[in-house]
Structures are given as structure tokens and as C-alpha cells.
Design a protein around this motif. Structure first.
Motif, PDB file in Angstrom:
ATOM      1  N   UNK A 117       3.005  -3.460  12.747  1.00  0.00           N
ATOM      2  CA  UNK A 117       1.870  -2.960  11.971  1.00  0.00           C
ATOM      3  C   UNK A 117       1.553  -3.940  10.855  1.00  0.00           C
ATOM      4  N   UNK A 118       0.293  -4.053  10.521  1.00  0.00           N
ATOM      5  CA  UNK A 118      -0.127  -4.928   9.426  1.00  0.00           C
ATOM      6  C   UNK A 118      -0.033  -4.246   8.072  1.00  0.00           C
ATOM      7  N   UNK A 119       0.300  -2.930   8.070  1.00  0.00           N
ATOM      8  CA  UNK A 119       0.518  -2.206   6.823  1.00  0.00           C
ATOM      9  C   UNK A 119       2.015  -1.946   6.637  1.00  0.00           C
ATOM     10  N   UNK A 120       2.367  -1.548   5.428  1.00  0.00           N
ATOM     11  CA  UNK A 120       3.754  -1.190   5.139  1.00  0.00           C
ATOM     12  C   UNK A 120       3.749   0.079   4.291  1.00  0.00           C
ATOM     13  N   UNK A 121       3.330   1.192   4.908  1.00  0.00           N
ATOM     14  CA  UNK A 121       3.236   2.461   4.186  1.00  0.00           C
ATOM     15  C   UNK A 121       4.585   2.849   3.600  1.00  0.00           C
ATOM     16  N   UNK A 122       4.566   3.344   2.369  1.00  0.00           N
ATOM     17  CA  UNK A 122       5.811   3.691   1.706  1.00  0.00           C
ATOM     18  C   UNK A 122       6.600   4.771   2.411  1.00  0.00           C
TER      19      UNK A 122
ATOM     20  N   UNK B   5      15.357   6.167   3.679  1.00  0.00           N
ATOM     21  CA  UNK B   5      15.520   6.375   2.230  1.00  0.00           C
ATOM     22  C   UNK B   5      14.235   6.245   1.444  1.00  0.00           C
ATOM     23  N   UNK B   6      13.364   5.299   1.816  1.00  0.00           N
ATOM     24  CA  UNK B   6      12.126   5.111   1.053  1.00  0.00           C
ATOM     25  C   UNK B   6      11.247   6.347   1.125  1.00  0.00           C
ATOM     26  N   UNK B   7      11.156   6.955   2.299  1.00  0.00           N
ATOM     27  CA  UNK B   7      10.272   8.112   2.440  1.00  0.00           C
ATOM     28  C   UNK B   7      10.804   9.344   1.725  1.00  0.00           C
ATOM     29  N   UNK B   8      12.112   9.372   1.438  1.00  0.00           N
ATOM     30  CA  UNK B   8      12.645  10.493   0.655  1.00  0.00           C
ATOM     31  C   UNK B   8      12.017  10.545  -0.731  1.00  0.00           C
TER      32      UNK B   8
END
Length: 447
Positions: free
Chosen positions: A85-90, A268-271
Motif C-alpha cells: 500500500x502507498x499509505x501507512x494508516x496508523x 500495538x500501533x492500532x491499540x
């Protein structure tokens, strides 16, 4: 499935004038009534109670040691191009999968040639009644592959019920827009409205993608073939405001807007995008319930309206919980997620690796979904008052990710439940009481 008929909750409701009432709710039989025995008036939502019990087939309770075999009679086919993906959603559900291999144009011919061996082609052999979904990552990262794959699918299955794609919209240009229209795609654009910064740059602001996205809306909206889909997080949960933002940005009052509901944390980031305390959950569910009950605000959101309609229908028919499959539908025999090498995965959000490798279409009779949990095999779900709305959250999560996903889903669906009670009774949910509400030791929840 075990017998959960004795699961019961007491609901304390309050009218705008301060008058209170108590209802009894039995989610496993979709039974809701006042303590004096009166049933809520389904006429308020333009329904009536069935005069006889309908026949519902029990769902398959998949779990370790209780596999579900996949069928050649596929009616929902998810083709996974890869996770790039060209995005990096948190809060991306695929962050841990970014290094997995993706398909290439060289794989397309072999993939298409293999399909008759594991897919019956739908009701007429030409795609009738079948929904094919194209998944990334971001599908347009795989543009060269797409241009070969999709026309090949259309030639083999010209009567497809639906051809569907999620995209973040940022790689659109005039050529891709014309191609999506020509191929007959239904497109869902992932966009979080005022919370878009947590997902990535706004494609509306891009000098090429912005005009292309507006052209795609112009072409597809009159045919109801485009929607905007947002994700709710602890930072972005004012759903009526999100919908208004998207309507204002597109200039289309009847824009189709849907929600992926409250995010499911996979790493962990999505938490960090999930509420951390019960006080946060309470504030969010109150805001959600307010918006869901607003006929001009949150109610027009497609997924909100559909879930409430499904809940009212369950009350009308007394639908038993044993007939409920998982909300994703990937526990059914007729749904399959496959990559271009023919590897079958649990769902489109994971690579076909480890326990998520269910087999390969070269051996369709050997494909088995097993190392996951149907809701009836979870500790929380059978004791949850919003089970008929939630449908069990994620099949495969465990540990802290399951706990937080369950909490997020509970907040979203409890707000829906509160809105449903408002539409049925004109009263607001104040408190829920029960022997154990999802977890041991929780006997009451103040809404």
C-alpha cells in the motif's frame, strides 16, 4: 452449540419526561418485552411480529477441532492481489502483513485457467449471483496485474452479480476512472472525513487524484456504485459529523456513506486508537447513540441503517442466536479469500501463511477453516447483550487484541442497541443488569 437460553438482561429505560420503565432482553431468542409482559410496538419501525416461528438453520460453530470446509459453490470470492500500500494508516489491519508476497501479472493467466476446477461459476456458470471483491493493500499498487485480471474475469463470468473494490483513492487518474466504469465496478473509497490525517493524505487535495475522484463520483453515483467508508477510532467517532464532512466535500446530499464500525486492533500501533478506559468507552457510546438516533445525522449511514433494520427483523421473527454466523461471513462455505498463487487465507486481511494458510485451490476438497473461533466458542459472546448486532467480532484474534476488539465492538453495538430501543419505545437506555455481562464480575453497566 451449548444452550444459552437462560441468558437474560434487565434494561432500565428513561423517557424524556423522566418516567422510567424496565424491559427484559433475552438475546439468544431475540425476545424483548416490558416487565409487565407487553411487547414493544414494532409498528414504530414499520414491522410486525411473525405469527409463527420461522425455520432458521443453525450456523456452523467453527473452532479448533471443528473445521468448516469450503465449497465450489462460492458466492463471495475475495481475490487478494497483495498487501502492499502507498499509505501507512496508523490503525491499519494489515500492517503486520506488509512483507507478504503479492501477485504479479505473470500469475494471472494460470489463476484464471484454474478457476473452473474450484469455482462453479455461480448460479448459471457465468457468474450470476456471485460477488467478486478485489483486495490489496491498495489494489491500484497492482495496476498492471489488475488490467489483466479483471478483463479476464469479465470474459469468463460476464453475468457477475457484483464486482467490488476498496481503494484509498490516492492513485486514481483519468485512465483508471474510465477503466473502473467500463469494468462495472462498485467502488468503496476509504476516507475518514475530518479524521483523514490518521489514514493518510486526503486524495481530494491531490492535483491528479482529486479531479479523478470527483469524476469517479460523477460517473458512478447515479448508478449507486460508489460509497465512502470510514473507520471509527477513539480520535474520530462523531459519525454524523464525518458523514456531513463527506457530503459537504463531494456536494452530494444523498452520498452513500458507510462505516467499518469501531476499529479492530491487530497490532500495538492500532491499540493506541482504541479507548483506554471505561470512561472513554462511555463517552464514545453516548456520542454514537446520539448520532445513530438522529434521522438526519447518523441514521442515514448505510451500515447503521442496515444493522438496525436487521435487529428489528430479528425481533419480529424471534431469530435464535444459534443461526448467527460471524459478521465477516468468512466462516461460511461459500466465502473464499484467495491469492493469485491459489493459496487460501482466513480472510483478506491476512496472508495465507501459518495458521491462516487454509490450503490451496489445487486441492479444493482439502481447504479447511479451523484455527479460529466462532462466537459461541468465545467466553464473552454468549453472555453479551448485543450479540445479535455484533455477530462475534473477529474470528481469529486472541489475547489483548481480542480483548480490545471485543471492547470496541461492544461500545459500537451497545450504542446501536440504545438507538434501537429509542426508536421502539421513545425511551433512552440508562442501565443494563445481568448475572455476567460479557465477563465474570460485571453485573451492571451504566450507559
Amino acid at each position: 452449540m451449548d444452550d444459552f437460553d437462560d441468558v437474560e438482561f434487565r434494561l432500565l429505560l428513561e423517557a424524556p419526561d423522566g418516567k422510567r420503565a424496565t424491559m427484559v432482553w433475552r438475546p439468544h431468542g431475540s425476545e424483548l418485552f416490558f416487565t409487565d409482559g407487553r411487547l414493544p410496538d414494532l409498528g414504530r419501525v414499520h414491522l410486525g411480529y411473525a405469527d409463527r416461528l420461522l425455520g432458521f438453520r443453525p450456523a456452523k460453530a467453527v473452532g479448533p477441532g471443528h473445521p468448516v470446509a469450503k465449497s465450489r459453490r462460492l458466492r463471495r470470492l475475495k481475490i487478494m492481489l497483495g498487501k502492499a500500500c502507498n499509505y501507512a494508516c496508523g490503525y491499519c489491519s494489515q500492517t503486520e502483513q506488509r512483507d507478504s508476497a503479492g501477485g504479479s501479472p505473470a500469475d494471472v493467466e494460470t489463476f484464471l485457467a484454474s478457476m473452473p476446477g474450484w469455482f462453479d461459476g455461480g448460479e448459471d456458470g457465468l457468474g450470476q449471483g456471485v460477488r467478486i471483491e478485489i483486495w490489496g493493500g491498495e489494489p491500484f499498487v497492482y495496476w498492471k496485474t489488475l488490467r489483466l485480471l479483471v478483463p479476464g474475469l469479465k470474459r469468463r463470468y460476464p453475468n457477475l452479480g457484483e464486482l467490488f473494490m476498496f481503494t484509498n483513492g490516492s492513485l486514481l487518474d483519468a485512465e483508471k476512472v474510465a477503466w473502473l466504469d467500463e469494468m462495472g465496478f462498485t467502488v468503496a473509497v476509504s476516507h475518514d472525513g475530518p479524521g483523514q490525517a490518521d489514514r493518510g493524505p486526503d486524495p481530494f487535495d491531490h492535483p491528479v487524484a482529486g479531479p479523478a475522484l470527483r469524476e469517479l463520483i460523477r460517473r458512478l453515483h447515479p448508478q449507486r456504485r460508489i460509497s465512502f467508508n470510514f473507520m471509527v477510532t477513539a480520535r474520530n467517532y462523531e459519525v454524523a459529523a464525518i458523514r456531513r464532512w463527506l457530503v459537504d466535500r463531494t456536494g452530494i446530499p444523498d452520498l452513500s456513506v458507510a462505516s467499518g464500525e469501531f476499529l479492530t486492533p491487530y497490532d500495538p500501533a492500532s491499540l493506541m486508537y482504541s479507548p483506554a478506559t471505561e470512561a472513554e468507552h462511555q463517552a464514545i457510546r453516548r456520542a454514537l447513540a446520539r448520532d445513530f438516533a438522529d434521522r438526519e445525522g447518523g441514521l442515514p449511514i448505510v451500515t447503521v441503517h442496515q444493522k438496525l433494520a436487521g435487529f428489528f427483523g430479528a425481533l419480529a421473527s424471534h431469530r435464535p442466536a444459534e443461526s448467527l454466523w460471524q459478521k465477516c461471513g468468512m466462516d461460511t462455505a461459500g466465502a473464499l479469500a484467495v491469492d493469485l498463487a491459489g493459496n487460501v487465507a482466513t480472510c483478506q486481511n491476512v496472508a495465507a501463511e501459518g495458521r491462516h494458510q487454509l490450503g490451496n485451490v489445487a486441492d479444493p476438497d482439502g481447504i479447511r477453516l479451523e484455527h479460529v473461533w466462532h462466537w459461541s466458542r468465545r467466553a464473552e459472546c454468549p453472555r453479551c447483550p448485543v450479540l445479535p448486532l455484533c455477530l462475534g467480532e473477529c474470528l481469529f484474534l486472541d489475547g489483548i487484541y481480542w480483548d480490545r476488539a471485543c471492547d470496541n465492538a461492544f461500545t459500537w453495538n451497545l450504542a446501536l442497541f440504545s438507538a434501537a430501543l429509542w426508536f421502539l419505545t421513545g425511551m433512552r437506555l440508562v442501565r443494563i443488569e445481568g448475572d455476567a455481562i460479557r465477563r465474570d464480575g460485571i453485573t451492571a453497566i451504566d450507559f
